[in-house]
Write a protein that holds these residues in place. Structure first.
Motif, PDB file in Angstrom:
ATOM      1  N   SER A  23       0.828  -1.206   0.000  1.00 19.33           N
ATOM      2  CA  SER A  23       0.000   0.000   0.000  1.00 19.33           C
ATOM      3  C   SER A  23       0.866   1.261   0.000  1.00 19.33           C
ATOM      4  CB  SER A  23      -0.931   0.008   1.219  1.00 19.33           C
ATOM      5  OG  SER A  23      -1.795  -1.099   1.169  1.00 19.33           O
ATOM      6  N   ILE A  34       0.444   3.890  -2.944  1.00 16.75           N
ATOM      7  CA  ILE A  34      -0.058   5.235  -2.634  1.00 16.75           C
ATOM      8  C   ILE A  34       1.022   6.290  -2.891  1.00 16.75           C
ATOM      9  CG2 ILE A  34      -0.808   6.706  -0.702  1.00 16.75           C
ATOM     10  CD1 ILE A  34      -2.445   4.171   0.195  1.00 16.75           C
ATOM     11  N   GLY A  61       1.157   6.731  -6.539  1.00  9.92           N
ATOM     12  CA  GLY A  61      -0.039   7.457  -6.986  1.00  9.92           C
ATOM     13  C   GLY A  61       0.064   8.952  -6.715  1.00  9.92           C
ATOM     14  N   LEU A  62       0.594   9.320  -5.559  1.00  6.26           N
ATOM     15  CA  LEU A  62       0.746  10.745  -5.230  1.00  6.26           C
ATOM     16  C   LEU A  62       1.734  11.410  -6.197  1.00  6.26           C
ATOM     17  CD1 LEU A  62       0.860  10.468  -1.320  1.00  6.26           C
ATOM     18  CD2 LEU A  62      -0.911  11.634  -2.651  1.00  6.26           C
ATOM     19  N   ARG A  68       0.417  12.055  -9.637  1.00 10.55           N
ATOM     20  CA  ARG A  68      -0.466  13.222  -9.700  1.00 10.55           C
ATOM     21  C   ARG A  68       0.300  14.530  -9.512  1.00 10.55           C
ATOM     22  NH1 ARG A  68      -2.682   8.820  -8.767  1.00 10.55           N
ATOM     23  NH2 ARG A  68      -4.887   8.293  -9.035  1.00 10.55           N
ATOM     24  N   THR A  99       7.097  13.253  -3.842  1.00 12.85           N
ATOM     25  CA  THR A  99       6.797  12.271  -2.791  1.00 12.85           C
ATOM     26  C   THR A  99       8.018  11.428  -2.469  1.00 12.85           C
ATOM     27  OG1 THR A  99       4.508  12.121  -3.589  1.00 12.85           O
ATOM     28  CG2 THR A  99       5.276  10.323  -2.188  1.00 12.85           C
ATOM     29  N   TYR A 123       4.785  15.172   0.016  1.00 11.47           N
ATOM     30  CA  TYR A 123       4.270  14.056   0.815  1.00 11.47           C
ATOM     31  C   TYR A 123       5.404  13.144   1.253  1.00 11.47           C
ATOM     32  CZ  TYR A 123      -0.484  15.346  -0.341  1.00 11.47           C
ATOM     33  OH  TYR A 123      -1.666  16.009  -0.436  1.00 11.47           O
ATOM     34  N   TYR A 127      -6.523   1.298  -5.838  1.00 15.26           N
ATOM     35  CA  TYR A 127      -5.511   2.151  -5.207  1.00 15.26           C
ATOM     36  C   TYR A 127      -5.559   3.558  -5.788  1.00 15.26           C
ATOM     37  CZ  TYR A 127      -2.994  -1.202  -2.240  1.00 15.26           C
ATOM     38  OH  TYR A 127      -2.635  -2.083  -1.243  1.00 15.26           O
ATOM     39  N   SER A 128      -5.761   3.657  -7.111  1.00 18.38           N
ATOM     40  CA  SER A 128      -5.866   4.969  -7.742  1.00 18.38           C
ATOM     41  C   SER A 128      -7.009   5.773  -7.141  1.00 18.38           C
ATOM     42  CB  SER A 128      -6.114   4.819  -9.247  1.00 18.38           C
ATOM     43  OG  SER A 128      -4.897   4.738  -9.920  1.00 18.38           O
ATOM     44  N   VAL A 183      -6.059   7.033  -3.722  1.00 14.07           N
ATOM     45  CA  VAL A 183      -5.165   8.198  -3.754  1.00 14.07           C
ATOM     46  C   VAL A 183      -5.975   9.463  -4.057  1.00 14.07           C
ATOM     47  CG1 VAL A 183      -3.228   9.284  -4.956  1.00 14.07           C
ATOM     48  CG2 VAL A 183      -3.133   6.850  -4.376  1.00 14.07           C
ATOM     49  N   ASP A 184      -6.903   9.360  -5.001  1.00  9.91           N
ATOM     50  CA  ASP A 184      -7.754  10.521  -5.310  1.00  9.91           C
ATOM     51  C   ASP A 184      -8.537  10.965  -4.068  1.00  9.91           C
ATOM     52  OD1 ASP A 184      -6.936  10.650  -7.936  1.00  9.91           O
ATOM     53  OD2 ASP A 184      -8.552   9.365  -8.674  1.00  9.91           O
ATOM     54  N   LEU A 199      -7.690  10.447  -0.992  1.00 11.92           N
ATOM     55  CA  LEU A 199      -6.725  11.008  -0.042  1.00 11.92           C
ATOM     56  C   LEU A 199      -6.483  12.484  -0.352  1.00 11.92           C
ATOM     57  CD1 LEU A 199      -4.833  10.018   2.287  1.00 11.92           C
ATOM     58  CD2 LEU A 199      -3.069   9.691   0.561  1.00 11.92           C
TER      59      LEU A 199
END
Lengths: 83, 272
Positions: free
Chosen positions: B19, B23, B26-27, B30, B34, B115, B238-239, B242-243, B245
């Motif tokens: 995870s 994540i 994913g951050l 975007r 991170t 992040y 997971y995507s 992340v959205d 989040l």
């Protein structure tokens, strides 16, 4: 799920409900203990020893609990005497 | 202002590192700078899941001890822009992560990243407490299974009493539930706790539900975070997480049993 599972499943049906009930009980119990001071188990043990000098009681017969409200804390001592 | 997110669970093997990798990736995808920090001293594994195990030279403890600079220890991800990994040390010294040392490294990371994702070790010992101590947000990874749910509740108790935010009386750590290895078919058959059951018991907001999927093992075999696999349900889930989040509204998917053909069911195929 295979063909034979249809027969097998009937027996242990809804073990998830059992899991949920067991979790609800244990989690509530552990949350209650979480906020209690660290010295409590030791104090409970010592109180138990004092009581045992006079009365034969089991570990479970003595419950010590601290309840905190806004203005004061209450130490609750519950002793179940042998009948 | 940089945000520190801890990925934690209490219980081992529920998918913390998977995870964290998903994540964090994913951050970065975007557009947020991170870094994923492996806090599992002695049992380094984030590097394997991220596929950079052969590029580890210096680690977290080296930076704390001043044996390497942060720049030397950070590994730049080769697939995703703006993504870095700070590997854990393989030392057996459990006290290698000191509070002051971790604080100093996180402070330096805050200056460079948006992040900071902290991949916590299992357990509730010092290592796990160190990973969550400085957190602003916590993602509690939970399997729909009794021991995992109970341990998650314990870790929530620790977040609420032993984190820096709790100690300083600041706004509490923001908690998120991430339910992994979820099997809608087994839930429908009454063999597995449902999302609603776990939400009800833990009473924290749901960030996402990741379906049990063979793609997760495939991804870790290959050292590629599963979120990079657009076709995998786990990757898509997971995507979505992340959205969410990041504050977006995404409906939860893959919560219902997928209809299978009669023959598939008869032959027991397609489960999982």
């Amino acid at each position: 799920m295979s063909f034979f599972d249809y027969f097998r499943n009937k027996r242990g049906a809804n073990s998830a409900a059992t899991a949920r009930e067991r979790l609800q009980v244990i989690v509530a119990h552990e949350r209650g203990q979480r906020n209690q001071p660290d010295y409590l188990p030791r104090m409970q043990q010592e109180i138990l020893e004092v009581i045992r000098k006079y009365i034969p009681v089991e570990q479970d017969d003595v419950q010590v609990q601290v309840d905190e409200s806004n203005s004061c804390s209450v130490l609750e001592l519950n002793v179940t005497l042998p009948g | 202002m940089a945000k520190i997110i801890v990925v934690t669970s209490g219980k081992g093997g529920v998918g913390k590192t998977t995870s964290s990798a998903a994540i964090g990736t994913g951050l970065a995808q975007r557009g947020h700078a991170t870094v994923i920090v492996d806090f599992d001293v002695g049992l380094r594994n984030l590097d394997l899941i991220m596929g950079c195990e052969r590029r580890v030279v210096y680690d977290f403890v080296n930076v704390i001890n001043g044996e390497a600079t942060l720049n030397q220890a950070l590994i730049k991800d080769k697939r995703t822009e703006q993504l870095y990994i700070l590997p854990a040390s393989q030392t057996r010294d459990k006290d290698a992560l000191t509070e002051e040392g971790v604080a100093a490294v996180l402070e330096e990371l805050k200056g460079r990243f948006d992040y900071i994702v902290c991949d916590s070790p299992a357990g509730i010992e010092k290592g796990a407490q160190m990973a969550l101590y400085f957190a602003d947000e916590a993602i509690v990874v939970t399997n729909p299974e009794v021991s995992s749910v109970r341990d998650s509740d314990r870790i929530l108790g620790i977040l609420q009493s032993k984190s820096l935010r709790a100690k300083e009386g600041e706004e509490p750590v923001r908690e998120h539930l991430l339910l992994t290895r979820y099997s809608p078919a087994r839930v429908a058959a009454g063999e597995m706790l449902s999302v609603a059951d776990v939400e009800d018991i833990l009473a924290i907001p749901l960030l996402g539900v990741i379906p049990e999927s063979q793609d997760v093992l495939k991804a870790s075999n290959q050292g590629e975070p599963v979120i990079l696999n657009d076709e995998a349900q786990a990757g898509q889930a997971y995507s979505d997480a992340v959205d969410r989040l990041l504050g977006e509204n995404r409906p939860h998917r893959f919560l219902e049993e997928q209809r299978q053909g009669f023959f598939q069911r008869l032959l027991g195929g397609g489960r999982g």
